[in-house]
Write a protein that holds these residues in place. Structure first.
Motif, PDB file in Angstrom:
ATOM      1  N   LYS A  43       0.719  -1.260  -0.083  1.00 10.98           N
ATOM      2  CA  LYS A  43       0.053  -0.145   0.081  1.00 10.98           C
ATOM      3  C   LYS A  43       1.018   1.266   0.049  1.00 10.98           C
ATOM      4  CE  LYS A  43      -3.755  -2.497   0.384  1.00 10.98           C
ATOM      5  NZ  LYS A  43      -4.763  -2.565  -0.917  1.00 10.98           N
ATOM      6  N   LEU A  59      -3.574   4.819   3.867  1.00 11.53           N
ATOM      7  CA  LEU A  59      -3.031   4.056   2.883  1.00 11.53           C
ATOM      8  C   LEU A  59      -4.185   3.613   1.892  1.00 11.53           C
ATOM      9  CD1 LEU A  59      -1.690   0.986   5.360  1.00 11.53           C
ATOM     10  CD2 LEU A  59      -0.627   3.329   4.737  1.00 11.53           C
ATOM     11  N   ALA A  60      -3.561   3.512   0.684  1.00  7.48           N
ATOM     12  CA  ALA A  60      -4.342   3.252  -0.620  1.00  7.48           C
ATOM     13  C   ALA A  60      -3.534   2.315  -1.429  1.00  7.48           C
ATOM     14  CB  ALA A  60      -4.688   4.398  -1.237  1.00  7.48           C
ATOM     15  N   ALA A  61      -4.127   1.541  -2.469  1.00  7.86           N
ATOM     16  CA  ALA A  61      -3.403   0.925  -3.432  1.00  7.86           C
ATOM     17  C   ALA A  61      -2.130   1.629  -4.033  1.00  7.86           C
ATOM     18  CB  ALA A  61      -4.465   0.327  -4.530  1.00  7.86           C
ATOM     19  N   HIS A  70      -8.440   6.927   1.207  1.00  7.49           N
ATOM     20  CA  HIS A  70      -7.699   5.808   1.445  1.00  7.49           C
ATOM     21  C   HIS A  70      -8.672   4.740   1.836  1.00  7.49           C
ATOM     22  CE1 HIS A  70      -8.667   8.098   5.090  1.00  7.49           C
ATOM     23  NE2 HIS A  70      -8.408   7.090   5.704  1.00  7.49           N
TER      24      HIS A  70
END
Length: 275
Positions: A43, A59-61, A70
């Protein structure tokens, strides 16, 4: 320790090292203390924010666009002695590997905690879920604080609950109450007292953040920033840790008592307990 000023200083210092980076892996050997961290692998860290004494990594891809919300939050609580370091040490508990480098989490007393959760899902963290407003935000209003303080129990214990305002721990409660001339065991604050305390909290917190927080003693658990620098606000303490020393306002010796199971420092002359 650490409280809001130390956590905010930590956030500001490590943000350039982490923001925009992809987490490759998080290494530790205590899954009960550092929960679900494998969900953060791969992430991208979109942002680092803070809520009270908690730091939140959003967090995100890895390939997600900047405008995509996120999908996870990595929550870090420093506990009593936790902090980030550039080099691994004898008390390193977690190692965070990103595409840009490595950051170590040291914690000599092992009270720090990490958890990866869905955004806002804080059921397992009741303090975070029920936390009051940030002391330096507009949401922390004098009107609401004065209203709530009229029904509080021992005011220091009330502050430490994090419900009236977030991030105020043992150090900054003592300092704010000294500045406001209020006994830490005082209950049911009068409007004038509550207004003084409201202003004191904001001033103490603002000054402490500007000074990089407080570093106490020389032990291994002493708060310091990831680059080894210490905070400087301890040189501005008027009450905390000064038991037996003269009050800088009236000259009376600062006393230390235990209140709510916490060491509490105050001036018995300036901060009289009102009946």
């Amino acid at each position: 320790m650490p409280e809001l000023p130390e956590v905010e200083t930590t956030r500001r210092k490590i943000e350039p090292l982490l923001r925009g980076r992809v987490i490759e892996r998080i290494e530790h050997d205590a899954p009960h203390k550092y929960r679900n961290t494998e969900a953060a692998h791969g992430k991208r860290i979109k942002a680092l924010t803070r809520r009270g004494k908690y730091m939140l990594l959003h967090l995100a891809a890895a390939d997600a666009a900047d405008d995509v919300p996120h999908e996870l939050e990595l929550i870090v609580h420093l506990g009593m002695t936790g902090g980030f370091r550039l080099e691994q040490g004898k008390h390193t508990r977690v190692t965070l590997h990103t595409e840009g480098g490595v950051l170590h989490f040291d914690d000599s007393r092992r009270f720090g905690k990490w958890a990866v959760v869905a955004p806002g899902e804080y059921a397992g963290m009741p303090t975070l879920a029920a936390m009051g407003p940030e002391p330096l935000d507009d949401a922390f209003t004098e009107t609401e604080f004065v209203k709530a303080a009229a029904h509080c129990g021992a005011v220091k214990v009330w502050l430490l609950s994090q419900k009236p305002v977030s991030g105020v721990g043992n150090i900054y409660a003592d300092e704010s109450l000294w500045m406001a001339k209020i006994h830490p065991a005082q209950t049911r604050l009068k409007p004038a007292e509550a207004k003084r305390l409201y202003q004191a909290i904001r001033e103490v917190m603002r000054n402490a953040v500007d000074a990089g927080g407080s570093s106490l003693g020389n032990g291994v658990g002493n708060y310091r920033q990831h680059d080894g620098l210490s905070g400087l606000f301890q040189h501005q303490h008027h009450a905390y840790g000064r038991d037996g020393q003269p009050c800088e306002r009236c000259g009376t010796d600062i006393r230390k008592i235990v209140l709510g199971q916490r060491g509490t420092h105050f001036c018995p002359k300036c901060q009289k307990l009102r009946q």
